[in-house]
Each structure stands twice: as structure tokens, then as C-alpha cells.
Design an enzyme around this catalytic site. Structure first.
Site, mmCIF file in Angstrom:
data_model
loop_
_atom_site.group_PDB
_atom_site.id
_atom_site.type_symbol
_atom_site.label_atom_id
_atom_site.label_comp_id
_atom_site.label_asym_id
_atom_site.label_seq_id
_atom_site.Cartn_x
_atom_site.Cartn_y
_atom_site.Cartn_z
ATOM 1 N N ASN A 165 0.582 -0.958 -0.454
ATOM 2 C CA ASN A 165 -0.173 -0.281 -0.220
ATOM 3 C C ASN A 165 0.727 1.065 -0.233
ATOM 4 O O ASN A 165 0.063 2.331 -0.415
ATOM 5 C CB ASN A 165 -1.126 0.567 1.465
ATOM 6 C CG ASN A 165 -0.302 -0.551 2.802
ATOM 7 O OD1 ASN A 165 0.233 -1.724 2.636
ATOM 8 N ND2 ASN A 165 -0.203 0.438 3.558
ATOM 9 N N ALA A 214 -13.760 -4.215 0.415
ATOM 10 C CA ALA A 214 -14.545 -3.509 -0.819
ATOM 11 C C ALA A 214 -14.774 -1.787 -1.015
ATOM 12 O O ALA A 214 -13.979 -1.331 -2.332
ATOM 13 C CB ALA A 214 -15.916 -3.222 -0.723
ATOM 14 N N HIS A 215 -14.143 -0.589 -0.387
ATOM 15 C CA HIS A 215 -13.631 -0.188 0.012
ATOM 16 C C HIS A 215 -12.228 0.601 -1.367
ATOM 17 O O HIS A 215 -12.265 1.673 -1.567
ATOM 18 C CB HIS A 215 -13.746 0.881 0.996
ATOM 19 C CG HIS A 215 -12.665 0.777 1.883
ATOM 20 N ND1 HIS A 215 -11.394 1.807 2.090
ATOM 21 C CD2 HIS A 215 -12.282 -0.004 3.081
ATOM 22 C CE1 HIS A 215 -10.674 1.491 3.103
ATOM 23 N NE2 HIS A 215 -10.722 0.611 3.334
ATOM 24 N N CYS A 338 -4.222 4.429 8.176
ATOM 25 C CA CYS A 338 -4.101 4.381 9.551
ATOM 26 C C CYS A 338 -3.551 4.877 9.953
ATOM 27 O O CYS A 338 -2.566 4.645 11.680
ATOM 28 C CB CYS A 338 -4.165 2.414 9.438
ATOM 29 S SG CYS A 338 -4.874 2.096 8.103
HETATM 30 N N1 PLP Z 1 -4.399 -4.590 3.470
HETATM 31 C C1 PLP Z 1 -4.122 -3.485 3.441
HETATM 32 C C2 PLP Z 1 -2.540 -3.616 1.746
HETATM 33 C C3 PLP Z 1 -4.521 -2.120 3.040
HETATM 34 O O1 PLP Z 1 -4.055 -0.923 2.131
HETATM 35 C C4 PLP Z 1 -5.418 -2.440 3.827
HETATM 36 C C5 PLP Z 1 -6.159 -0.954 3.264
HETATM 37 O O2 PLP Z 1 -5.987 0.553 3.789
HETATM 38 C C6 PLP Z 1 -6.261 -2.562 4.894
HETATM 39 C C7 PLP Z 1 -4.923 -4.350 4.500
HETATM 40 C C8 PLP Z 1 -7.379 -2.904 5.467
HETATM 41 O O3 PLP Z 1 -8.065 -2.810 5.101
HETATM 42 P P1 PLP Z 1 -9.831 -2.150 5.436
HETATM 43 O O4 PLP Z 1 -9.928 -0.780 5.746
HETATM 44 O O5 PLP Z 1 -10.981 -3.485 5.001
HETATM 45 O O6 PLP Z 1 -9.447 -3.219 7.072
#
Ligand code: PLP
Length: 487
Positions: A165, A214-215, A338
Site C-alpha cells: 500500500n 471493497a472500499h 491507518c
Molecule cells: N491491507 C492493506 C494492504 C491495506 O491497504 C488496508 C487498508 O488500508 C488494509 C489491509 C485494511 O483494510 P480495511 O480498511 O478494509 O480494514
């Protein structure tokens, strides 16, 4: 008073908005929105109910499961809906730890994983798991020879994301699966950032578990999925009803699941648009390079998500820079959403050897299918103006700097509206001019003294400082995080 507030805000409001943070989240597609609205309007039945209304909801959910499975290269029976990818990652990790520990203790992972994996691994380590992070190369790709060496008969799981990410690195999941399976270890791959940007073929690759949200692909927030290959072990983390085959208790969020399915139906269309997005990303990087030849690209040149560009600008004051971009309607990120509020170091950047300083000078730009050439041009125009010093800089002052500055006797300007003054005590001697009255009192402020503006949370003060800069005040700073940060 509200009129004046609206007037000032309007004057400072950006004329254009360019969203370049699609790795944080994406706008909901029209198709997803429409199908969700239909469910919210008419299909309120509980999918576990056996009468017609319930059966209809269950049928819609199963249709969404088929659509999602098809997009992921999986079978519908292998897919469980959850509330988010964080839950899906937790579910697999906790469940396998419970099933294998203490017989087998070791989990192999990569230092590039999302906090929903890393934090869970840290928790499991405290419960007795042995977690080993396999090193990555300077592009962020897992060193497969090292993986082979680290795998042993104590290893029950290899956990490696398909797409990162922060910097966008893509891992060779089929090769990782092959290596792990040879040693009898299962494989979990976080595919959250990959679906809709690169092909995902779970069954072809032989991966055991995969997680989705999904988002991140133009679907709604609040729904995730977990793929668990037929026959692999899995036990519930949330106990209760027998929903989702007993793996995830709790009444399903039917409208969200239907929205997820609708978003998955568009995956092929999203993949078709990826090359265009990549072209715009290249154009953006070339443009940045011409403005700042010293920019450092942290994203890999090869094996990278088509939409993700992570760069460091030597000497950049990131918070200030991002606030300026925000002022011009441009949304980018300093890393994963996050971790954004806590300003934590990015593990991915750390893992590929980016220095601590360069890490604080990095930003992540992530394009989406709606990003246009105009958006890129606007962004480059603002970057150019910023780096050429043609944009007023508002100095964002940290709590520590604020205390130091106090010795220089600046004018402390409290722009909190009256009704918020009771929350938090202003430093002694502060001048109170509520934000909404600032334009009337601006001529009373001294021009030869530095001004430190503050409010409760740091947003109004930023706007106020920006306004003062525009009115020719030279030495203006805004307290980052507001009075809360001083507590
Ligand atoms: N894994 C990755 C690589 C992400 O980028 C994210 C969200 O930023 C997540 C997991 C977590 O996803 P969620 O927002 O559905 O908990």
C-alpha cells in the site's frame, strides 16, 4: 457570525479538488451505489430468515459472492464476507495460531505488510508465536532464497501481501506459494491493494488464504472478504450465529455485500483502465523530476502497482507541504491512512533502506480511474509554485517548537470561535480574535512581530495563518494539532 465564517472559508476553499489518495480509499462507483440503494430501499430481509423476504436477501448475497469470486479467480464456496480486510487478516492469523500452536510456532512474513497484519503478528508473538520477517530487496520484493532458508518444519504460515500500500511493490505470490508448500506451510496473501489494479488468480496460484476490502475498489466501506481455499483449516473468531458457514457470526451487511459484488463486476473494466492510469503516473513523475531533479523515487521501477508513486523530496517539511496541497484541493498521503494520524515511520520505506530523514520527506500519491490529465497538470502547477517559493508557506509549528518560540515573544493569536474556548486553556497573554472576525480586525495586527496562530485542533488556525500570509504578514505560524497537542 455563521455568514462571516462561511465567507472566510469560501475565500480559502480550493477551486479544484484532486483526489490522489486512492490507496486510502476510493469513491463508490455508480453501479455499486445503485445496487446498494435498491437493497436499502426494498430488501431489508435478514438473509438467515427462511421466508421469501429473507430468501431474497440471501440470494442477493450469494450473487455477490459469485461476482466477487469470479473477479478473484476463486470459487464462491471459498469466500467469506467480513466487515473489513483488517478483520479478515486477523481471522486467519488468530485462527491458524490457535490451531497450530504449540505444535508449530513459526510464522514467516515480510516487513512490508499492512498494520492489520504486523500488529496482529506482534500480538501473537506475545502469545508465544515465533515471527520471522524475511528481508526484501531495495525494490521491496521478498528475497526468495532467504525465504527458502528461513522455512522449516516449525513454520505453519507464510504471510506475504500481493501489493504493498505504501510504495506499490508487487510480490511473486505463485513463487512464494510453491516454496512454502514444499515445506508444508500455508500461505496468506493480503490482496487488498491488488484487486482491480492487477490480475488476481487465487486458484491458479494455489494460495491458501487471501483478504480483500471493497472500499479499495470503488465499493463501500465496512465490508471485506476472506478467501480460504477448499479444505484448508479455519475456525471462527467471532462466535454466535451460523452465518457465513459458521466462520463469521453476525447478521450480514447485505447492502454492503451487494455493493462489493457490484464493484467486483467492474474489475475487468478497472484492469483495462490500469495502463492509462500508469501513463498518467509516469507523466506526473516526469513533471516532478523536471521541477525537483533531486526527487527520490521510493516506488520500484518494475513490479509496481500502476497507480502508486512514493517519492521523497530532500529537505521537505512534509506536514507543511501537505497542508499547502490541501489548501489547493490536492489530497495525497504521507503513508498508510491507518498510520497517518500518528505520523509513524513507514515500515515499507524502512524495509527498503530509506533513511529516517528521507522517510519524513516522503509522500505517497495514488491515482484512480477517474484521475485526469487536468488533475495531473493542476498538481504539477501547484508543486512548481510551491517549490519555486511562489506559494505562501504557512509554518506549521509543533508543540515543542511552539514552546521554544514563546521565548521570542511572538503574538499569540487565539482564533477559536467563542463557543469552543471552554475546551482547553490558551497560553497567558493570547489575543483572542475568533476566526470569523479575523478579516475585520486584520489591520489591527502588528506587521513587525511574528504571529503564532492556534485553535483547538489546528485546522482553523491553519486557514487563519494562510489568510494572514495572503494579507502580507510575513512571519506567521500555525500550531500543529492545536491546543490539544500542547496538553
Ligand atoms: N491491507 C492493506 C494492504 C491495506 O491497504 C488496508 C487498508 O488500508 C488494509 C489491509 C485494511 O483494510 P480495511 O480498511 O478494509 O480494514
Amino acid at each position: 457570525m455563521l455568514k462571516q465564517l462561511a465567507y472566510l472559508k469560501q475565500r480559502l476553499e480550493p477551486s479544484r479538488s484532486v483526489y490522489l489518495d486512492h490507496n486510502a480509499t476510493t469513491p463508490v462507483s455508480r453501479r455499486a451505489r445503485r445496487s446498494m440503494n435498491r437493497v436499502l430501499k426494498k430488501q431489508f430481509g435478514n438473509p438467515s430468515s427462511i421466508y421469501r423476504l429473507g430468501r431474497k436477501s440471501a440470494a442477493l448475497m450469494e450473487q455477490a459472492r459469485e461476482e466477487a469470486a469470479l473477479a478473484m479467480g476463486a470459487n464462491p464456496g471459498e469466500l467469506y464476507f467480513t466487515a473489513c480486510a483488517t478483520e479478515s487478516n486477523n481471522l486467519v492469523l488468530h485462527s491458524l495460531f490457535q490451531l497450530f500452536h504449540p505444535r508449530k510456532k513459526k510464522i514467516l512474513s515480510s516487513p512490508m505488510e499492512h498494520p492489520s497484519v504486523i500488529k496482529t503478528l506482534e500480538y501473537l508473538e506475545r502469545q508465544g508465536a515465533e515471527v520471522v520477517y524475511c528481508p526484501v530487496d531495495p525494490q521491496g520484493r521478498l528475497m526468495l532464497q532467504k525465504l527458502r532458508e528461513l522455512l522449516d518444519d516449525q513454520t505453519f504460515l507464510v504471510c506475504v501481501m500481493l501489493a504493498n500500500n505504501d510504495i506499490g511493490t508487487l510480490q511473486d505470490i505463485p513463487a512464494i506459494v510453491e516454496i512454502a508448500h514444499k515445506q508444508g506451510a500455508l500461505v496468506l496473501s493480503d490482496c487488498v491493494q491488488a484487486l482491480g489494479k492487477v490480475p488476481v488468480k487465487l486458484n491458479e496460484w494455489g494460495v491458501d488464504y487471501a483478504t480483500f476490502s471493497a472500499h479499495k475498489l470503488y465499493g463501500p466501506k465496512g465490508v471485506g472478504a476472506l478467501f480460504a481455499r477448499n479444505g484448508v483449516p479455519l475456525s471462527p473468531m467471532i462466535h454466535g450465529g451460523s452465518q457465513e458457514d459458521g466462520i463469521r457470526a453476525g447478521t450480514e451487511s447485505v447492502h454492503n455485500i451487494v455493493g462489493f459484488g457490484a464493484a467486483c463486476r467492474e474489475v475487468d473494466r478497472l484492469l483495462d483502465k490500469a495502463p492509462r492510469m500508469e501513463g498518467l503516473k509516469e507523466k506526473l513523475f516526469k513533471g516532478i523530476l523536471s521541477i525537483r531533479p533531486d526527487v527520490v523515487k521510493n516506488s520500484p521501477a518494475e513490479y509496481c502497482l500502476p497507480n502508486t508513486l512514493n517519492v521523497s523530496f530532500p529537505g521537505l517539511r512534509r506536514q507543511e507541504f501537505m497542508a499547502v496541497l490541501d489548501r489547493y484541493g490536492i489530497a495525497v498521503s504521507a503513508g498508510s491512512a491507518c498510520g497517518a494520524k500518528k505520523q509513524k515511520a513507514s515500515r515499507s520505506l524502512q524495509a527498503i533502506g530509506v533513511s529516517d530523514v528521507a522517510m519524513t520527506e516522503s509522500i505517497r500519491i495514488s491515482l484512480g480511474i477517474h484521475t485526469t490529465r487536468k488533475d495531473i497538470r493542476h498538481t504539477l502547477r501547484i508543486l512548481k509554485r510551491y517549490f519555486k517559493g511562489r506559494i505562501h508557506h504557512v509554518h506549521l509549528v509543533s508543540a515543542g517548537e511552539f514552546r521554544k518560540h514563546l521565548k521570542e515573544d511572538p503574538l499569540l493569536l487565539d482564533v477559536r470561535p467563542g463557543f469552543t474556548r471552554k475546551n482547553g486553556k490558551a497560553p497567558v497573554g493570547s489575543l483572542e480574535i475568533p476566526f470569523q472576525s479575523l478579516h475585520r480586525k486584520v489591520d489591527e495586527l502588528p506587521r513587525d512581530r511574528s504571529i503564532l496562530v492556534f485553535c483547538s485542533k489546528g485546522n482553523l488556525s491553519f486557514l487563519a495563518a494562510y489568510y494572514l500570509k495572503g494579507r502580507g504578514f510575513d512571519k506567521v505560524g500555525s500550531l500543529e494539532g492545536g491546543l490539544k497537542g500542547l496538553e
